[in-house]
Scaffold this motif. Sequence first.
Motif, PDB file in Angstrom:
ATOM      1  N   THR A  85       0.834  -1.209   0.000  1.00 58.60           N
ATOM      2  CA  THR A  85       0.000   0.000   0.000  1.00 58.60           C
ATOM      3  C   THR A  85       0.861   1.248   0.000  1.00 58.60           C
ATOM      4  O   THR A  85       0.533   2.240  -0.659  1.00 58.60           O
ATOM      5  CB  THR A  85      -0.903  -0.012   1.246  1.00 58.60           C
ATOM      6  OG1 THR A  85      -1.603  -1.250   1.283  1.00 58.60           O
ATOM      7  CG2 THR A  85      -1.887   1.116   1.196  1.00 58.60           C
ATOM      8  N   THR A 135      -6.891  10.608  -3.550  1.00 56.80           N
ATOM      9  CA  THR A 135      -7.757  10.168  -2.448  1.00 56.80           C
ATOM     10  C   THR A 135      -7.570   8.684  -2.176  1.00 56.80           C
ATOM     11  O   THR A 135      -7.488   8.253  -1.020  1.00 56.80           O
ATOM     12  CB  THR A 135      -9.232  10.445  -2.789  1.00 56.80           C
ATOM     13  OG1 THR A 135      -9.359  11.790  -3.206  1.00 56.80           O
ATOM     14  CG2 THR A 135     -10.109  10.188  -1.595  1.00 56.80           C
ATOM     15  N   ALA A 136      -7.502   7.889  -3.254  1.00 64.64           N
ATOM     16  CA  ALA A 136      -7.322   6.448  -3.080  1.00 64.64           C
ATOM     17  C   ALA A 136      -6.011   6.156  -2.362  1.00 64.64           C
ATOM     18  O   ALA A 136      -5.968   5.350  -1.420  1.00 64.64           O
ATOM     19  CB  ALA A 136      -7.352   5.762  -4.444  1.00 64.64           C
ATOM     20  N   ALA A 139      -6.237   7.415   1.386  1.00 64.86           N
ATOM     21  CA  ALA A 139      -7.132   6.624   2.232  1.00 64.86           C
ATOM     22  C   ALA A 139      -6.564   5.240   2.498  1.00 64.86           C
ATOM     23  O   ALA A 139      -6.633   4.731   3.625  1.00 64.86           O
ATOM     24  CB  ALA A 139      -8.505   6.523   1.569  1.00 64.86           C
ATOM     25  N   ALA A 140      -5.998   4.605   1.466  1.00 61.27           N
ATOM     26  CA  ALA A 140      -5.430   3.274   1.652  1.00 61.27           C
ATOM     27  C   ALA A 140      -4.267   3.324   2.643  1.00 61.27           C
ATOM     28  O   ALA A 140      -4.160   2.479   3.547  1.00 61.27           O
ATOM     29  CB  ALA A 140      -4.961   2.723   0.307  1.00 61.27           C
ATOM     30  N   ALA A 143      -5.524   3.762   6.166  1.00 63.49           N
ATOM     31  CA  ALA A 143      -6.040   2.530   6.762  1.00 63.49           C
ATOM     32  C   ALA A 143      -4.901   1.684   7.326  1.00 63.49           C
ATOM     33  O   ALA A 143      -5.008   1.124   8.428  1.00 63.49           O
ATOM     34  CB  ALA A 143      -6.832   1.744   5.717  1.00 63.49           C
TER      35      ALA A 143
ATOM     36  N   PRO B  84     -12.302  -1.283  12.030  1.00 64.65           N
ATOM     37  CA  PRO B  84     -12.840   0.086  11.933  1.00 64.65           C
ATOM     38  C   PRO B  84     -12.953   0.560  10.494  1.00 64.65           C
ATOM     39  O   PRO B  84     -13.869   1.314  10.156  1.00 64.65           O
ATOM     40  CB  PRO B  84     -11.810   0.925  12.700  1.00 64.65           C
ATOM     41  CG  PRO B  84     -11.045  -0.029  13.516  1.00 64.65           C
ATOM     42  CD  PRO B  84     -11.093  -1.356  12.839  1.00 64.65           C
ATOM     43  N   THR B  85     -12.016   0.107   9.626  1.00 66.52           N
ATOM     44  CA  THR B  85     -12.066   0.539   8.234  1.00 66.52           C
ATOM     45  C   THR B  85     -13.345   0.076   7.556  1.00 66.52           C
ATOM     46  O   THR B  85     -13.942   0.804   6.758  1.00 66.52           O
ATOM     47  CB  THR B  85     -10.857  -0.022   7.482  1.00 66.52           C
ATOM     48  OG1 THR B  85      -9.676   0.313   8.205  1.00 66.52           O
ATOM     49  CG2 THR B  85     -10.764   0.538   6.091  1.00 66.52           C
ATOM     50  N   THR B 135     -14.389   7.166  -2.885  1.00 66.33           N
ATOM     51  CA  THR B 135     -13.044   6.703  -3.204  1.00 66.33           C
ATOM     52  C   THR B 135     -12.264   6.377  -1.946  1.00 66.33           C
ATOM     53  O   THR B 135     -11.568   5.352  -1.879  1.00 66.33           O
ATOM     54  CB  THR B 135     -12.290   7.778  -4.008  1.00 66.33           C
ATOM     55  OG1 THR B 135     -13.102   8.196  -5.085  1.00 66.33           O
ATOM     56  CG2 THR B 135     -10.981   7.233  -4.536  1.00 66.33           C
ATOM     57  N   ALA B 136     -12.381   7.255  -0.942  1.00 72.71           N
ATOM     58  CA  ALA B 136     -11.663   7.027   0.308  1.00 72.71           C
ATOM     59  C   ALA B 136     -12.120   5.720   0.955  1.00 72.71           C
ATOM     60  O   ALA B 136     -11.293   4.897   1.390  1.00 72.71           O
ATOM     61  CB  ALA B 136     -11.894   8.205   1.258  1.00 72.71           C
ATOM     62  N   ALA B 139     -10.934   2.653  -1.259  1.00 72.27           N
ATOM     63  CA  ALA B 139      -9.489   2.417  -1.235  1.00 72.27           C
ATOM     64  C   ALA B 139      -9.043   1.895   0.121  1.00 72.27           C
ATOM     65  O   ALA B 139      -8.215   0.971   0.207  1.00 72.27           O
ATOM     66  CB  ALA B 139      -8.754   3.706  -1.584  1.00 72.27           C
ATOM     67  N   ALA B 140      -9.586   2.472   1.200  1.00 73.98           N
ATOM     68  CA  ALA B 140      -9.194   2.022   2.528  1.00 73.98           C
ATOM     69  C   ALA B 140      -9.607   0.571   2.741  1.00 73.98           C
ATOM     70  O   ALA B 140      -8.816  -0.259   3.240  1.00 73.98           O
ATOM     71  CB  ALA B 140      -9.842   2.926   3.588  1.00 73.98           C
ATOM     72  N   ALA B 143      -7.346  -1.762   0.803  1.00 71.12           N
ATOM     73  CA  ALA B 143      -6.052  -1.988   1.446  1.00 71.12           C
ATOM     74  C   ALA B 143      -6.162  -3.070   2.518  1.00 71.12           C
ATOM     75  O   ALA B 143      -5.289  -3.942   2.640  1.00 71.12           O
ATOM     76  CB  ALA B 143      -5.538  -0.677   2.058  1.00 71.12           C
ATOM     77  N   ILE B 144      -7.244  -3.027   3.285  1.00 68.11           N
ATOM     78  CA  ILE B 144      -7.436  -4.010   4.355  1.00 68.11           C
ATOM     79  C   ILE B 144      -7.772  -5.383   3.775  1.00 68.11           C
ATOM     80  O   ILE B 144      -7.289  -6.421   4.252  1.00 68.11           O
ATOM     81  CB  ILE B 144      -8.548  -3.530   5.321  1.00 68.11           C
ATOM     82  CG1 ILE B 144      -8.166  -2.204   5.975  1.00 68.11           C
ATOM     83  CG2 ILE B 144      -8.813  -4.585   6.393  1.00 68.11           C
ATOM     84  CD1 ILE B 144      -6.967  -2.274   6.870  1.00 68.11           C
ATOM     85  N   TYR B 146      -6.842  -6.532   0.882  1.00 72.13           N
ATOM     86  CA  TYR B 146      -5.593  -7.073   0.349  1.00 72.13           C
ATOM     87  C   TYR B 146      -4.775  -7.726   1.455  1.00 72.13           C
ATOM     88  O   TYR B 146      -4.227  -8.819   1.291  1.00 72.13           O
ATOM     89  CB  TYR B 146      -4.786  -5.950  -0.314  1.00 72.13           C
ATOM     90  CG  TYR B 146      -3.463  -6.400  -0.863  1.00 72.13           C
ATOM     91  CD1 TYR B 146      -3.369  -6.938  -2.139  1.00 72.13           C
ATOM     92  CD2 TYR B 146      -2.303  -6.305  -0.106  1.00 72.13           C
ATOM     93  CE1 TYR B 146      -2.167  -7.373  -2.648  1.00 72.13           C
ATOM     94  CE2 TYR B 146      -1.098  -6.733  -0.601  1.00 72.13           C
ATOM     95  CZ  TYR B 146      -1.024  -7.268  -1.877  1.00 72.13           C
ATOM     96  OH  TYR B 146       0.170  -7.701  -2.367  1.00 72.13           O
TER      97      TYR B 146
END
Lengths: 199, 199
Positions: A85, A135-136, A139-140, A143, B84-85, B135-136, B139-140, B143-144, B146
């Motif tokens: 990430t 933003t992507a 935000a990633a 996280a 939480p994400t 998007t936020a 994407a978040a 990430a989680i 993944y």
Amino acid sequence: MKSGDSTTINVQDGATPKGKGPVPEAPLPSPGGWKKGAAIFDFVLRLGAMVSALAAAAAMGTSDQTLPFFTQFFQFQASYDDLPTFQFFVVAMAIVAGYLVLSLPFSIVCIVRPHSVGPRLLLLVLDTVALTLATAAGAAAAAIVYLAHNGNPNTNWLAICQQFGDFCQKVSGAVVASFVSVVALVTLVVVSAIALRRG
Amino acid sequence: MKSGDSTTINVQDGATPKGKGPVPEAPLPSPGGWKKGAAIFDFVLRLGAMVSALAAAAAMGTSDQTLPFFTQFFQFQASYDDLPTFQFFVVAMAIVAGYLVLSLPFSIVCIVRPHSVGPRLLLLVLDTVALTLATAAGAAAAAIVYLAHNGNPNTNWLAICQQFGDFCQKVSGAVVASFVSVVALVTLVVVSAIALRRG
């Protein structure tokens, strides 16, 4: 005749620096000046977004911490390379910063020609794409940073920020910088849309 | 005189449809119809974005898996509540879906009055904000997800999808739905910007 001549000179002197000369242009500078102001604001905001995107990419890209103790076989080290990430974050923010640099000339065109529609529309569309990318990435990364700070007991993912405090601090700073960039890009899109209203 | 009179009548007959009649109206419906088409496309796309945002929120919100075995003290269970994400994802996608429902009347106003600037500008600005939120969230969560699929050996975060396969599948579906929603929102912003070009 003497007084009339001096009056004409005065009017021309007053008109040249303000309205660029002819009297029929006089009603135009009002909306034109407003659009020019928006274009200048766009340029300044674009510079700010570029700087913060660059700062985010640089801070994340240089985040690297090696702990001062090591075993015979292993040295404890944390780097942005360890997490996919964060790699995506560096690449995405670098792309956004590069796009913002390349968009500066178009922003200058909007300042010089406040009524032109083409460059402004192009900037709005590309700004929207850049906004999505930034933003992507932000935000990633946020996280993952949250996970690094707090961990998650339900999935047995432990917080690593107790060991790698400096690394976490730098990474958090990069995420904050990316969010500054996102806010600037949202404002850029809104300003472009308002300035586009009357082509 | 007879021929002259007929000539005058002919000229008037020829002038009326060309100068003030149907002919000058003929070029007007073309941009109006083009804008109407854009507004109808906007409405359809908005419906699609709404459905996918709702599907994303619903899929994530109902993701819940209990493993068929348990010890005396503990039952193995995974839910979106654990992370939480994922909670943020549900709330954000629900907000986006709610906004898209509320924006449908404004989109209908744009269809009825293709030349109105106000509703279109409002939709563009709010769409940009909704795009950022969606998007936020997407994407978040990605990430989680993944991390849940692949784990990370550098931080000792283990993949949990070996145990909770159904949970992971549902969550991944929600992330994909949110990305469909993001693509639709980007297209909405671009269409609004192009239709705004000539207020």
